[in-house]
Design an enzyme around this catalytic site. Structure first.
Site, mmCIF file in Angstrom:
data_model
loop_
_atom_site.group_PDB
_atom_site.id
_atom_site.type_symbol
_atom_site.label_atom_id
_atom_site.label_comp_id
_atom_site.label_asym_id
_atom_site.label_seq_id
_atom_site.Cartn_x
_atom_site.Cartn_y
_atom_site.Cartn_z
ATOM 1 C CE LYS A 267 -5.327 6.043 9.899
ATOM 2 N NZ LYS A 267 -4.814 6.872 11.000
ATOM 3 C CE LYS A 268 -1.975 3.496 4.796
ATOM 4 N NZ LYS A 268 -2.972 3.290 3.704
ATOM 5 C CG ASP B 225 -2.088 0.983 1.111
ATOM 6 O OD1 ASP B 225 -2.240 1.620 0.049
ATOM 7 O OD2 ASP B 225 -2.841 1.112 2.093
ATOM 8 C CE LYS B 226 -0.311 6.968 -2.577
ATOM 9 N NZ LYS B 226 -1.086 8.252 -2.362
ATOM 10 C CG HIS B 227 -0.382 7.367 4.540
ATOM 11 N ND1 HIS B 227 -1.735 7.440 4.804
ATOM 12 C CD2 HIS B 227 0.177 8.464 5.121
ATOM 13 C CE1 HIS B 227 -1.973 8.521 5.527
ATOM 14 N NE2 HIS B 227 -0.842 9.170 5.734
ATOM 15 C CB SER B 228 -0.280 10.818 0.150
ATOM 16 O OG SER B 228 -0.010 12.207 0.043
ATOM 17 C CB THR C 220 -8.002 8.941 -1.158
ATOM 18 O OG1 THR C 220 -6.701 9.473 -1.420
ATOM 19 C CG2 THR C 220 -8.295 7.849 -2.184
ATOM 20 C CB SER D 70 -1.984 8.750 13.860
ATOM 21 O OG SER D 70 -3.247 8.882 13.245
#
Length: 441
Positions: free
Chosen positions: A187-188, A80-83, A120, A183
């Protein structure tokens, strides 16, 4: 140990044992720890920080406060990716199907917009029929069928984070790097990933405006994630101008469809999307090098396989089967569309990017509080990038608004955000730096 004793230790600058951190977060989840105690804890961490071991323990405790997904039955790696957020950052909409088309699985749990940045999940909500918060069974079905699914956080995932974030949001402790790190990563980790890539934004449209702050956050995220057992790297990318040529919700979805189908691809958006895709493929073990990952991502995009994955994902999660072909008919459209025109000739030399995000919020396209409703149709399109040449009266952008009065206000705000000068600024690479557990460049 009593919650107040844990708070006292952190208030006095002492390192907290992992067991104390776990007990405090368990109390936060059960309600045994009060909001006042949680606020005091957050403020103590804000001022005194945390050692890396403490941040890992906090992240794991928040992960374990709820359900942890298991994707071990999938026939490929999960990534996955998080911005960290910006303006016109619709990368997830293209990146997830690109990476899925290359053989990875992307169970992407995303957030809603808050403040000046877009979310998103709000973009996906603009699609008619799309179920952005499905139950676990539908989520798993979509991931297995499409290779990717973009959804929102469920109540079962990291509930301690949801409670602590709400408290931080009203106690001026949001900017604490250890708390931001825990935080994001809790979640990830709860999503059951095998690898993660972070897109840490830097610039006047990002939460981290200074390079040193962005680097500190990226290093913290990478080190804590790897310390918690999740293979993670980060790219620091520029946010001194909108990434896409659109800013809003439905308008950014249209931009993403244009990108996936090849109708329009802004060069900065393309560079960042492919760079992050390559990093994910490398981290997932599908690519042998960054160059190999970049080539695989490019091929998935150019052959249309990524667009097919996106279309399948939308349909699997309740959206229309012909969304790619008829996206305009399945998205809300603002009744007022108007050009915002340049007042003089020259080149775009500076963009106050955050102000554009705030103008979208002013149109109704964002929220200042978590419970605010959002007008999914409004925003800006055809935003000129830095270095663009303009003549007097030519459009800087198009504003999409609910009424003429809102269009007037937003148009003035956007015009004020653009500076026009006589010398074209030098183009800069939007990918600033890479940070991994073992190397930076």
């Amino acid at each position: 140990m009593l919650p107040q004793e844990i708070i006292r230790q952190k208030r006095d600058g002492k390192a907290l044992p992992s067991d104390d951190i776990a007990a405090f977060i368990a109390g936060l989840t059960s309600g045994a720890v009060s909001e006042g105690q949680a606020a005091a804890f957050a403020m103590a961490v804000f001022f005194n920080g945390m050692r890396r071991e403490e941040a890992v323990a906090l992240t794991l405790a928040m992960r374990d406060s709820g359900e942890v997904l298991d994707w071990s039955d999938l026939p490929g790696p999960t990534t996955d990716k998080h911005s960290t957020g910006g303006i016109g950052d619709n990368v997830s909409l293209m990146l997830a199907p690109i990476v899925a088309a290359c053989g990875a699985y992307v169970p992407m749990i995303s957030g809603r917009g808050l403040g000046h940045t877009g979310g998103t999940l709000d973009k996906m909500d603009a699609i008619s029929g799309y179920v952005s918060q499905p139950d676990t069974a539908l989520f798993r079905k979509a991931v297995l069928s499409s290779g990717c699914a973009i959804i929102g956080q469920t109540a079962a995932l990291a509930p301690a984070d949801k409670r602590l974030y709400a408290i931080r949001d009203v106690t001026a402790t949001v900017e604490s790097i250890p708390l931001i790190t825990a935080s994001i990563l809790s979640k990830k980790l709860a999503a059951g990933l095998q690898s993660l890539v972070l897109d840490v934004k830097v610039g006047n449209g990002a939460f981290m405006e200074k390079s040193r702050d962005a680097a500190s956050l990226a290093k913290s995220l990478v080190e804590v994630a790897n310390g918690a057992g999740l293979k993670t790297s980060a790219l620091i990318t520029a946010m001194n101008e909108p990434l896409a040529s659109a800013a809003g919700n439905a308008v950014e979805v249209v931009n993403a469809v244009d990108f996936l189908t090849g109708r329009v691809r802004g060069p900065r958006l393309e560079k960042v999307t492919l760079a992050l895709s390559a990093e994910m493929l490398l981290s997932a073990g599908i690519a042998a090098s960054h160059a190999d990952g970049f080539a695989k991502a490019r091929e998935a995009l150019d052959t249309g396989r990524a667009a097919e994955r996106f279309a399948r994902m939308v349909h699997d999660l309740g959206g229309p089967a012909d969304f790619i072909e008829r996206s305009a008919g399945h998205l809300p459209q603002a009744p007022v569309e108007r050009a915002v025109r340049a007042g003089r000739a020259g080149f775009v030399t500076h963009i106050a990017t955050r102000d554009i995000g705030l103008a979208v919020v002013g149109l109704g396209g964002g929220r200042t509080r978590p419970g605010d409703s959002v007008d999914l149709a409004v925003g800006f399109t055809h935003l000129l990038p830095l270095g663009a040449e303009v003549r007097p009266g030519e459009p800087l952008a198009m504003v999409h608004a609910r009424d003429d009065a809102a269009a007037d206000i937003a148009g003035k705000a956007l015009a004020a955000a653009y500076e026009i000068g006589e010398v074209r600024p030098a183009a800069k690479d939007p990918v600033v730096r890479r940070i991994s557990a073992t190397e930076t460049y």
